[in-house]
Enzyme design. Structure first.
Site, PDB file in Angstrom:
ATOM      1  N   ARG A   1       0.853  -1.185   0.000  1.00 38.91           N
ATOM      2  CA  ARG A   1       0.000   0.000   0.000  1.00 38.91           C
ATOM      3  C   ARG A   1       0.892   1.240   0.000  1.00 38.91           C
ATOM      4  O   ARG A   1       1.662   1.455   0.951  1.00 38.91           O
ATOM      5  CB  ARG A   1      -0.903  -0.007   1.238  1.00 38.91           C
ATOM      6  CG  ARG A   1      -1.742   1.244   1.398  1.00 38.91           C
ATOM      7  CD  ARG A   1      -2.709   1.115   2.581  1.00 38.91           C
ATOM      8  NE  ARG A   1      -3.488   2.328   2.740  1.00 38.91           N
ATOM      9  CZ  ARG A   1      -3.242   3.289   3.628  1.00 38.91           C
ATOM     10  NH1 ARG A   1      -2.230   3.177   4.469  1.00 38.91           N
ATOM     11  NH2 ARG A   1      -4.000   4.362   3.679  1.00 38.91           N
TER      12      ARG A   1
ATOM     13  N   HIS B   1      -2.558  11.028   0.418  1.00 42.03           N
ATOM     14  CA  HIS B   1      -2.104  10.816   1.792  1.00 42.03           C
ATOM     15  C   HIS B   1      -1.458  12.129   2.256  1.00 42.03           C
ATOM     16  O   HIS B   1      -0.257  12.207   2.487  1.00 42.03           O
ATOM     17  CB  HIS B   1      -1.147   9.629   1.869  1.00 42.03           C
ATOM     18  CG  HIS B   1      -0.944   9.063   3.246  1.00 42.03           C
ATOM     19  ND1 HIS B   1      -1.092   7.720   3.536  1.00 42.03           N
ATOM     20  CD2 HIS B   1      -0.606   9.653   4.424  1.00 42.03           C
ATOM     21  CE1 HIS B   1      -0.837   7.517   4.833  1.00 42.03           C
ATOM     22  NE2 HIS B   1      -0.535   8.682   5.390  1.00 42.03           N
TER      23      HIS B   1
ATOM     24  N   GLU C   1      -7.300   8.750   5.736  1.00 39.23           N
ATOM     25  CA  GLU C   1      -7.601   9.489   6.971  1.00 39.23           C
ATOM     26  C   GLU C   1      -7.980  10.948   6.736  1.00 39.23           C
ATOM     27  O   GLU C   1      -7.263  11.854   7.173  1.00 39.23           O
ATOM     28  CB  GLU C   1      -6.412   9.423   7.922  1.00 39.23           C
ATOM     29  CG  GLU C   1      -5.990   8.018   8.301  1.00 39.23           C
ATOM     30  CD  GLU C   1      -4.964   8.006   9.436  1.00 39.23           C
ATOM     31  OE1 GLU C   1      -4.462   9.076   9.813  1.00 39.23           O
ATOM     32  OE2 GLU C   1      -4.668   6.917   9.938  1.00 39.23           O
TER      33      GLU C   1
ATOM     34  N   ASN D   1      -7.752   2.304   9.588  1.00 35.33           N
ATOM     35  CA  ASN D   1      -6.482   2.512  10.282  1.00 35.33           C
ATOM     36  C   ASN D   1      -6.781   2.624  11.769  1.00 35.33           C
ATOM     37  O   ASN D   1      -7.667   3.383  12.170  1.00 35.33           O
ATOM     38  CB  ASN D   1      -5.804   3.811   9.830  1.00 35.33           C
ATOM     39  CG  ASN D   1      -5.288   3.739   8.407  1.00 35.33           C
ATOM     40  OD1 ASN D   1      -5.419   2.706   7.742  1.00 35.33           O
ATOM     41  ND2 ASN D   1      -4.700   4.827   7.942  1.00 35.33           N
TER      42      ASN D   1
ATOM     43  N   TYR E   1      -4.745   2.668  15.665  1.00 31.89           N
ATOM     44  CA  TYR E   1      -3.546   2.606  16.496  1.00 31.89           C
ATOM     45  C   TYR E   1      -3.878   2.494  17.973  1.00 31.89           C
ATOM     46  O   TYR E   1      -3.188   1.841  18.730  1.00 31.89           O
ATOM     47  CB  TYR E   1      -2.671   3.844  16.261  1.00 31.89           C
ATOM     48  CG  TYR E   1      -2.043   3.854  14.891  1.00 31.89           C
ATOM     49  CD1 TYR E   1      -0.778   3.332  14.681  1.00 31.89           C
ATOM     50  CD2 TYR E   1      -2.741   4.354  13.787  1.00 31.89           C
ATOM     51  CE1 TYR E   1      -0.205   3.315  13.424  1.00 31.89           C
ATOM     52  CE2 TYR E   1      -2.175   4.338  12.518  1.00 31.89           C
ATOM     53  CZ  TYR E   1      -0.906   3.818  12.343  1.00 31.89           C
ATOM     54  OH  TYR E   1      -0.356   3.788  11.091  1.00 31.89           O
TER      55      TYR E   1
ATOM     56  N   GLU F   1      -3.801   0.241   8.104  1.00 30.88           N
ATOM     57  CA  GLU F   1      -2.654   0.643   8.921  1.00 30.88           C
ATOM     58  C   GLU F   1      -2.866   0.193  10.352  1.00 30.88           C
ATOM     59  O   GLU F   1      -3.958   0.339  10.905  1.00 30.88           O
ATOM     60  CB  GLU F   1      -2.453   2.173   8.973  1.00 30.88           C
ATOM     61  CG  GLU F   1      -1.843   2.779   7.752  1.00 30.88           C
ATOM     62  CD  GLU F   1      -1.656   4.287   7.891  1.00 30.88           C
ATOM     63  OE1 GLU F   1      -1.442   4.780   9.015  1.00 30.88           O
ATOM     64  OE2 GLU F   1      -1.746   4.958   6.858  1.00 30.88           O
TER      65      GLU F   1
HETATM   66  C1  GBH Z   1      -1.450   7.468  10.570  1.00 31.16           C
HETATM   67  O1  GBH Z   1      -2.222   8.421  11.212  1.00 31.16           O
HETATM   68  C2  GBH Z   1      -1.007   8.008   9.244  1.00 31.16           C
HETATM   69  O2  GBH Z   1      -1.845   7.589   8.194  1.00 31.16           O
HETATM   70  C3  GBH Z   1       0.429   7.688   8.920  1.00 31.16           C
HETATM   71  O3  GBH Z   1       0.853   8.469   7.840  1.00 31.16           O
HETATM   72  C4  GBH Z   1       1.272   7.898  10.141  1.00 31.16           C
HETATM   73  O4  GBH Z   1       2.643   7.789   9.880  1.00 31.16           O
HETATM   74  C5  GBH Z   1       0.847   6.898  11.162  1.00 31.16           C
HETATM   75  O5  GBH Z   1      -0.502   7.036  11.443  1.00 31.16           O
HETATM   76  C6  GBH Z   1       1.600   6.999  12.470  1.00 31.16           C
HETATM   77  O6  GBH Z   1       1.358   8.228  13.071  1.00 31.16           O
HETATM   78  O7  GBH Z   1      -3.458  13.263  20.176  1.00 31.16           O
HETATM   79  O8  GBH Z   1      -1.311  12.214  20.199  1.00 31.16           O
HETATM   80  O9  GBH Z   1      -3.190  11.024  21.068  1.00 31.16           O
HETATM   81  C7  GBH Z   1      -2.415   8.250  12.577  1.00 31.16           C
HETATM   82  C8  GBH Z   1      -3.758   8.789  13.019  1.00 31.16           C
HETATM   83  C9  GBH Z   1      -4.921  10.199  14.493  1.00 31.16           C
HETATM   84  C10 GBH Z   1      -3.356   8.658  15.374  1.00 31.16           C
HETATM   85  C11 GBH Z   1      -4.826  11.041  15.723  1.00 31.16           C
HETATM   86  C12 GBH Z   1      -3.224   9.502  16.605  1.00 31.16           C
HETATM   87  C13 GBH Z   1      -4.375  11.093  18.054  1.00 31.16           C
HETATM   88  C14 GBH Z   1      -2.990  11.342  18.491  1.00 31.16           C
HETATM   89  N1  GBH Z   1      -3.666   9.500  14.251  1.00 31.16           N
HETATM   90  N2  GBH Z   1      -4.444  10.225  16.882  1.00 31.16           N
HETATM   91  S1  GBH Z   1      -2.729  12.028  20.089  1.00 31.16           S
END
Ligand code: GBH
Length: 478
Positions: free
Chosen positions: A76, A119, A164, A292, A294, A371
């Site tokens: 991807r 992106h 996203e 995605n 995390y 992701e």
């Molecule tokens: C992804 O976004 C991206 O698509 C990618 O490019 C990136 O490298 C990867 O994650 C790693 O960061 O306020 O600090 O608790 C991540 C989406 C949305 C995750 C907002 C963290 C809150 C962060 N993010 N979320 S925080």
């Protein structure tokens, strides 16, 4: 655990153009908003820039060989709009040629290309013309999608419009922490709607040209009320869910914005962005939804206790607010372990999210985890090897969670680890490493980390257990 995945399950790894390519001004590429943002003093940790990144633009064949060694079914990646249309209008054949060579290289070794059009790297000239808050940008995007499809449509089967959109609208235009660094709640909402519109226009157009696998990737969360018996926290969780999940899922799947979202942003006259017919365009049928994930979000409507440790929200987004319509929300710690990003680790959140989506939306298309991954302070050993036990544990636990979700009925067809390579982590620069492959930023040497070896082993075990090739006729593993 490999036997717990269906035979055709797709194994992949993900990257994004601005995070890996470098060659920021080669072969006619124009500035993206991230090139420009990186010049703003203090915008990016350590003053880092995406100028060189991990030099993938020059090392692409080597990187594809690496993917083959890992045994990936699919890769991807995203296309840099400013490489294809340096000024957001004129098409640059040399820029497109890079992606053409990449796709050929992937197909040669049997890896399925999974292409994302956007992106986060808008051409800077389009930002200067108003950026995503300007409705015309959606029509520029349609034109860009045509340009990419003209050249790659004969070889690329899987098209993702946006990665996203929450981040590239609310964080970029509201939070100020991402490019273009604006902190304007109304503009952030305009960006949100216009990205949806751009998605719908491009989806319809690609479908008209015969594309059969078109989707979008959303970052979705479980909004967990900090105290489930407290109505203030329940209200906070409902609003976070409406703004972060609902404002994306519902227009796409149901052709409407959630009422709670509309109410929460009414002060910013959000409804004025919506023209007749937009929602029907936005709700164009999807062939898949990329998820995605995390971490979950443990949310409260009360102020944080004074002893809250630094480094967690809200200090992360201290420059503006990504919580348009819910600026009063706080994110208390539940005491869970955290990654180097400060993000909570709770793999069960991924399981419950994947299961819940199917229950909540009967019209949900097949899901792919596009992701999932974690950042750690990796240590390179004397012999050059990288042992990353925390990433290994995160990966195994989250794959277990995906398998459990499938067993509970979620229609999950594949998993892409974030990320193939250590790379430019946006506002964090090169400070945070997500790769399953380590990159030495001086020599650009790539070293497969322990987590990369573990991932390759899981893929191989799955393939041995289920010989049906998932991708397009699959190359040999390591
Ligand atoms: C992804 O976004 C991206 O698509 C990618 O490019 C990136 O490298 C990867 O994650 C790693 O960061 O306020 O600090 O608790 C991540 C989406 C949305 C995750 C907002 C963290 C809150 C962060 N993010 N979320 S925080």
């Amino acid at each position: 655990m490999a036997h717990r995945f269906p035979p055709a399950f797709l194994w992949g790894a993900a990257t994004a153009a601005a995070q890996i390519e470098g060659a920021a001004h080669e072969d006619g590429k124009g500035d993206s908003i991230w090139d420009a943002f990186a010049r703003v003093p203090g915008a990016i940790a350590g003053g880092d820039t995406p100028e060189r990144a991990v030099d993938h633009y020059h090392r692409m064949p080597e990187d594809v060989a690496l993917m083959r060694r890992l045994g990936l079914d699919s890769y991807r990646f995203s296309v840099s709009w400013a490489r294809v249309q340096p000024d957001g209008v004129r098409t640059n054949a040399a820029g497109l040629d890079f992606y053409s060579r990449l796709v050929d290289e992937l197909l040669t070794v049997g890896i399925l290309p999974w292409l994302t059009l956007y992106h986060w790297d808008l051409p800077q000239t389009l930002e200067e013309a108003g950026g995503w808050p300007n409705r015309d940008t959606a029509h520029r995007f349609l034109d860009y999608a045509h340009a990419v499809h003209d050249v790659l449509g004969d070889r690329v089967d899987h098209w993702t419009t946006f990665n996203e959109p929450l981040c590239s609208s609310l964080i970029g235009y509201g939070g100020g922490e991402h490019a273009p660094g604006r902190m304007e709640p109304r503009a952030a909402l305009g960006a949100l709607h216009h990205q949806h519109l751009a998605h719908g226009l491009a989806t319809r157009a690609l479908r008209g040209r015969g594309a059969e696998n078109i989707g979008i990737t959303l970052n979705l969360t479980n909004a967990v009320p900090n105290d489930p018996s407290d109505p203030v926290d329940l209200d906070a969780a409902a609003r976070l869910d409406a703004i972060w999940n609902g404002a994306f899922l519902e227009p796409l799947l149901l052709g409407r914005y959630p009422q709670l979202f509309l109410d929460s942003v009414a002060d910013h006259r959000f409804a004025e962005f919506i023209h007749d017919g937009d929602l029907a365009t936005i709700a164009a049928p999807l062939d898949f939804l990329g998820v995605n994930h995390y971490h979950d979000d443990n949310v409260s409507g009360h102020p944080l206790p004074p002893e809250t440790p630094p480094g967690l929200r809200p200090t992360t987004y201290a420059r503006g607010s990504m919580f348009v319509g819910s600026e009063d929300l706080t994110f208390p710690s539940r005491g869970l372990p955290r990654t180097a990003m400060g993000w909570e680790i709770n793999s069960d959140g991924l399981r419950s999210l994947l299961v819940r989506l199917g229950q909540q939306y009967p019209q949900l298309p097949p899901l792919y985890v596009t992701e999932n991954g974690s950042a750690w302070e990796d240590v390179v050993g004397e012999d050059g090897s990288v042992e990353d036990p925390d990433r290994v544990a995160y990966l195994e636990d989250h794959l277990d969670a995906v398998a459990s979700a499938i067993e509970e009925g979620a229609d999950v067809r594949g998993y892409f680890v974030w990320s193939l390579l250590d790379n430019f982590e946006w506002a964090w620069g090169y400070d945070k490493r997500f790769g399953i492959v380590h990159v030495d930023y001086d020599s650009q040497l790539r070293t497969v980390k322990r987590s990369g070896h573990v991932y390759a082993e899981i893929i191989r075990a799955h393939r041995d257990a289920a010989p049906t090739p998932a991708g397009q006729g699959i190359a040999a593993a390591i």
